[in-house]
Write a protein that holds these residues in place. Structure first.
Motif, PDB file in Angstrom:
ATOM      1  N   ILE A 162       0.855  -1.184   0.000  1.00 20.70           N
ATOM      2  CA  ILE A 162       0.000   0.000   0.000  1.00 20.70           C
ATOM      3  C   ILE A 162       0.895   1.239   0.000  1.00 20.70           C
ATOM      4  O   ILE A 162       1.667   1.459   0.929  1.00 20.70           O
ATOM      5  N   VAL A 163       0.803   2.015  -1.063  1.00 23.61           N
ATOM      6  CA  VAL A 163       1.592   3.236  -1.197  1.00 23.61           C
ATOM      7  C   VAL A 163       0.717   4.419  -0.791  1.00 23.61           C
ATOM      8  O   VAL A 163      -0.239   4.760  -1.500  1.00 23.61           O
ATOM      9  N   VAL A 164       1.016   5.003   0.347  1.00 18.68           N
ATOM     10  CA  VAL A 164       0.258   6.166   0.831  1.00 18.68           C
ATOM     11  C   VAL A 164       0.957   7.421   0.319  1.00 18.68           C
ATOM     12  O   VAL A 164       2.029   7.794   0.788  1.00 18.68           O
ATOM     13  N   SER A 165       0.347   8.053  -0.669  1.00 15.83           N
ATOM     14  CA  SER A 165       0.940   9.269  -1.213  1.00 15.83           C
ATOM     15  C   SER A 165       0.714  10.437  -0.269  1.00 15.83           C
ATOM     16  O   SER A 165      -0.285  10.498   0.457  1.00 15.83           O
ATOM     17  N   ALA A 166       1.650  11.355  -0.273  1.00 16.15           N
ATOM     18  CA  ALA A 166       1.542  12.539   0.579  1.00 16.15           C
ATOM     19  C   ALA A 166       0.292  13.346   0.252  1.00 16.15           C
ATOM     20  O   ALA A 166      -0.209  13.328  -0.878  1.00 16.15           O
ATOM     21  N   VAL A 167      -0.211  14.047   1.267  1.00 12.62           N
ATOM     22  CA  VAL A 167      -1.277  15.019   1.025  1.00 12.62           C
ATOM     23  C   VAL A 167      -0.696  16.116   0.137  1.00 12.62           C
ATOM     24  O   VAL A 167       0.372  16.660   0.432  1.00 12.62           O
ATOM     25  N   PRO A 168      -1.344  16.441  -0.972  1.00 14.90           N
ATOM     26  CA  PRO A 168      -0.790  17.454  -1.888  1.00 14.90           C
ATOM     27  C   PRO A 168      -0.491  18.780  -1.192  1.00 14.90           C
ATOM     28  O   PRO A 168      -1.192  19.171  -0.253  1.00 14.90           O
ATOM     29  N   PRO A 169       0.537  19.483  -1.647  1.00 19.94           N
ATOM     30  CA  PRO A 169       0.971  20.741  -1.000  1.00 19.94           C
ATOM     31  C   PRO A 169       0.046  21.905  -1.333  1.00 19.94           C
ATOM     32  O   PRO A 169       0.331  22.728  -2.210  1.00 19.94           O
ATOM     33  N   MET A 170      -1.059  22.008  -0.616  1.00 16.06           N
ATOM     34  CA  MET A 170      -2.080  22.996  -0.935  1.00 16.06           C
ATOM     35  C   MET A 170      -1.607  24.429  -0.752  1.00 16.06           C
ATOM     36  O   MET A 170      -2.197  25.358  -1.310  1.00 16.06           O
ATOM     37  N   GLY A 171      -0.546  24.617   0.001  1.00 19.68           N
ATOM     38  CA  GLY A 171       0.002  25.953   0.167  1.00 19.68           C
ATOM     39  C   GLY A 171       0.622  26.505  -1.102  1.00 19.68           C
ATOM     40  O   GLY A 171       1.018  27.678  -1.136  1.00 19.68           O
ATOM     41  N   HIS A 172       0.703  25.679  -2.155  1.00 19.67           N
ATOM     42  CA  HIS A 172       1.274  26.109  -3.430  1.00 19.67           C
ATOM     43  C   HIS A 172       0.247  26.081  -4.568  1.00 19.67           C
ATOM     44  O   HIS A 172       0.625  26.323  -5.710  1.00 19.67           O
ATOM     45  N   PHE A 173      -1.014  25.787  -4.277  1.00 21.76           N
ATOM     46  CA  PHE A 173      -2.026  25.717  -5.330  1.00 21.76           C
ATOM     47  C   PHE A 173      -2.333  27.125  -5.848  1.00 21.76           C
ATOM     48  O   PHE A 173      -2.851  27.959  -5.100  1.00 21.76           O
ATOM     49  N   PRO A 174      -2.053  27.411  -7.115  1.00 16.08           N
ATOM     50  CA  PRO A 174      -2.262  28.780  -7.620  1.00 16.08           C
ATOM     51  C   PRO A 174      -3.713  29.240  -7.567  1.00 16.08           C
ATOM     52  O   PRO A 174      -3.967  30.450  -7.468  1.00 16.08           O
ATOM     53  N   ALA A 201       2.795   2.601  10.555  1.00 16.52           N
ATOM     54  CA  ALA A 201       2.237   1.620  11.480  1.00 16.52           C
ATOM     55  C   ALA A 201       1.472   0.500  10.775  1.00 16.52           C
ATOM     56  O   ALA A 201       1.058  -0.453  11.429  1.00 16.52           O
ATOM     57  N   CYS A 202       1.288   0.617   9.463  1.00 16.51           N
ATOM     58  CA  CYS A 202       0.501  -0.370   8.722  1.00 16.51           C
ATOM     59  C   CYS A 202       1.433  -1.370   8.035  1.00 16.51           C
ATOM     60  O   CYS A 202       2.337  -0.962   7.303  1.00 16.51           O
ATOM     61  N   PRO A 203       1.225  -2.672   8.238  1.00 19.25           N
ATOM     62  CA  PRO A 203       2.067  -3.674   7.580  1.00 19.25           C
ATOM     63  C   PRO A 203       2.044  -3.543   6.058  1.00 19.25           C
ATOM     64  O   PRO A 203       0.992  -3.321   5.468  1.00 19.25           O
ATOM     65  N   ARG A 204       3.198  -3.640   5.442  1.00 17.33           N
ATOM     66  CA  ARG A 204       3.359  -3.599   3.992  1.00 17.33           C
ATOM     67  C   ARG A 204       2.884  -2.279   3.376  1.00 17.33           C
ATOM     68  O   ARG A 204       2.516  -2.231   2.209  1.00 17.33           O
ATOM     69  N   ALA A 205       2.910  -1.223   4.168  1.00 13.53           N
ATOM     70  CA  ALA A 205       2.557   0.106   3.650  1.00 13.53           C
ATOM     71  C   ALA A 205       3.792   0.996   3.679  1.00 13.53           C
ATOM     72  O   ALA A 205       4.709   0.788   4.474  1.00 13.53           O
ATOM     73  N   LEU A 206       3.825   1.976   2.797  1.00 14.54           N
ATOM     74  CA  LEU A 206       4.894   2.965   2.802  1.00 14.54           C
ATOM     75  C   LEU A 206       4.346   4.324   2.411  1.00 14.54           C
ATOM     76  O   LEU A 206       3.372   4.410   1.655  1.00 14.54           O
ATOM     77  N   TYR A 207       4.949   5.331   2.975  1.00 14.14           N
ATOM     78  CA  TYR A 207       4.563   6.717   2.704  1.00 14.14           C
ATOM     79  C   TYR A 207       5.518   7.290   1.665  1.00 14.14           C
ATOM     80  O   TYR A 207       6.740   7.096   1.738  1.00 14.14           O
ATOM     81  N   VAL A 208       4.969   8.008   0.677  1.00 16.83           N
ATOM     82  CA  VAL A 208       5.789   8.627  -0.373  1.00 16.83           C
ATOM     83  C   VAL A 208       5.564  10.132  -0.345  1.00 16.83           C
ATOM     84  O   VAL A 208       4.446  10.605  -0.590  1.00 16.83           O
ATOM     85  N   PRO A 209       6.595  10.917  -0.026  1.00 22.23           N
ATOM     86  CA  PRO A 209       6.446  12.374  -0.016  1.00 22.23           C
ATOM     87  C   PRO A 209       6.215  12.917  -1.424  1.00 22.23           C
ATOM     88  O   PRO A 209       6.534  12.262  -2.416  1.00 22.23           O
ATOM     89  N   LEU A 210       5.648  14.103  -1.473  1.00 17.26           N
ATOM     90  CA  LEU A 210       5.347  14.737  -2.755  1.00 17.26           C
ATOM     91  C   LEU A 210       5.951  16.140  -2.739  1.00 17.26           C
ATOM     92  O   LEU A 210       5.273  17.123  -2.461  1.00 17.26           O
ATOM     93  N   GLY A 235       3.382  10.179 -10.570  1.00 19.16           N
ATOM     94  CA  GLY A 235       3.366   8.753 -10.844  1.00 19.16           C
ATOM     95  C   GLY A 235       4.753   8.130 -10.809  1.00 19.16           C
ATOM     96  O   GLY A 235       4.920   6.977 -10.381  1.00 19.16           O
ATOM     97  N   THR A 236       5.751   8.889 -11.255  1.00 14.72           N
ATOM     98  CA  THR A 236       7.120   8.391 -11.193  1.00 14.72           C
ATOM     99  C   THR A 236       7.537   8.134  -9.751  1.00 14.72           C
ATOM    100  O   THR A 236       8.149   7.102  -9.433  1.00 14.72           O
ATOM    101  N   LEU A 237       7.198   9.037  -8.852  1.00 13.24           N
ATOM    102  CA  LEU A 237       7.544   8.881  -7.443  1.00 13.24           C
ATOM    103  C   LEU A 237       6.864   7.665  -6.829  1.00 13.24           C
ATOM    104  O   LEU A 237       7.506   6.857  -6.133  1.00 13.24           O
ATOM    105  N   THR A 238       5.560   7.512  -7.063  1.00 13.27           N
ATOM    106  CA  THR A 238       4.834   6.400  -6.451  1.00 13.27           C
ATOM    107  C   THR A 238       5.227   5.068  -7.079  1.00 13.27           C
ATOM    108  O   THR A 238       5.420   4.072  -6.373  1.00 13.27           O
ATOM    109  N   GLY A 239       5.362   5.034  -8.405  1.00 14.35           N
ATOM    110  CA  GLY A 239       5.720   3.788  -9.080  1.00 14.35           C
ATOM    111  C   GLY A 239       7.105   3.299  -8.702  1.00 14.35           C
ATOM    112  O   GLY A 239       7.315   2.096  -8.459  1.00 14.35           O
ATOM    113  N   GLU A 240       8.061   4.219  -8.634  1.00 16.83           N
ATOM    114  CA  GLU A 240       9.419   3.818  -8.281  1.00 16.83           C
ATOM    115  C   GLU A 240       9.512   3.387  -6.817  1.00 16.83           C
ATOM    116  O   GLU A 240      10.261   2.458  -6.480  1.00 16.83           O
ATOM    117  N   ALA A 241       8.757   4.029  -5.943  1.00 14.31           N
ATOM    118  CA  ALA A 241       8.758   3.632  -4.538  1.00 14.31           C
ATOM    119  C   ALA A 241       8.209   2.213  -4.375  1.00 14.31           C
ATOM    120  O   ALA A 241       8.751   1.402  -3.617  1.00 14.31           O
TER     121      ALA A 241
END
Length: 251
Positions: A162-174, A201-210, A235-241
């Protein structure tokens, strides 16, 4: 798992919201009024990237980004680009599918989209956070709903990474005007820190920063969702992770 005991960020956010409530309410109204509501990506919600056997099944679940809003099609959205990166790194064929909708929260995704995931899926990418940030829910509610979502995903696809992607950086949304943008950015960062803790804390999960790399070309015409370039980078970040985790488990 480590609990989020320090709610100082949320308290500061709430205090700032109350102090500037009329301005923030007006900016939020204008954001909803003036931001074009784009449709979800057209075309098939599943596909395959060529490679060697055995095939890896990849599913993306979540909000509008999981549904490819802002992308020309799903192959150039988060699901397709994650699959392309995973196939390139592993050399294996990847069969991908996209499961999301506009406005989805973690709780809605758990009940609506987790059941759509094939039980033999090898990688599940979770793309959530923006709507939960906008909804006004407390950090503990986000943590609870994300934990439940990952637990449901684990039961649905027991062998999946399970790839948990980061919450998008809303402080940069134009599209979001200041000072509302800064306020939502702080809130998104707080939710993102929780995402990392829940994934750890979740088995077989990883967090991917954005990481935010700057440039308006990372956003589509509504200046809120990713462009094709933005999805390709994401997609490159999540796929490679995911590929690194698969290769690590195999060695």
């Amino acid at each position: 798992m480590k609990r989020l005991n320090d709610n100082s960020g949320y308290v500061a956010w709430a205090a700032a919201l109350l102090s500037g409530l009329p301005l923030f309410a007006w900016q939020a109204y204008r954001l909803r009024r003036d931001t074009p509501r784009l449709e979800e990506a057209p075309g098939p919600r599943e596909g395959e990237v060529a490679g060697e056997a055995p095939v890896i099944r990849l599913a993306v679940i979540g909000e509008s980004t999981a549904a490819g809003v802002g992308a020309p099609d799903h192959a150039r959205g988060l699901a397709g680009r994650s699959a392309a990166a995973l196939a390139a790194r592993t050399g294996r064929a990847v069969r991908w599918s996209a499961h999301g909708h506009n406005g989805a929260t973690a709780r809605q995704t758990r009940y609506r989209h987790v059941p759509e995931v094939d039980r033999g899926t090898g990688v599940v990418v979770v793309a959530l956070g923006v709507n939960d940030v906008l909804s006004g829910c407390a950090p503990e509610t986000w943590r609870h709903n994300l934990e439940k979502l990952l637990a449901s995903t684990r039961r649905r696809a027991p062998g999946a990474i399970i790839v948990v992607s980061a919450v998008p950086p809303m402080g940069h949304f134009p599209a979001i005007p200041q000072p509302l943008r800064a306020l939502l950015g702080v809130r998104a960062q707080a939710f993102d820190r929780i995402s990392a803790l829940v994934a750890a804390a979740c088995p077989r999960a990883l967090y991917v920063p954005l990481p935010y790399e700057g440039g308006s070309d990372y956003f589509c015409e509504d200046r809120f969702h990713p462009s094709a370039l933005g999805y390709d980078r994401w997609g490159t970040l999540t796929g490679e992770a995911a590929a690194l985790r698969i290769q690590s488990a195999a060695s």
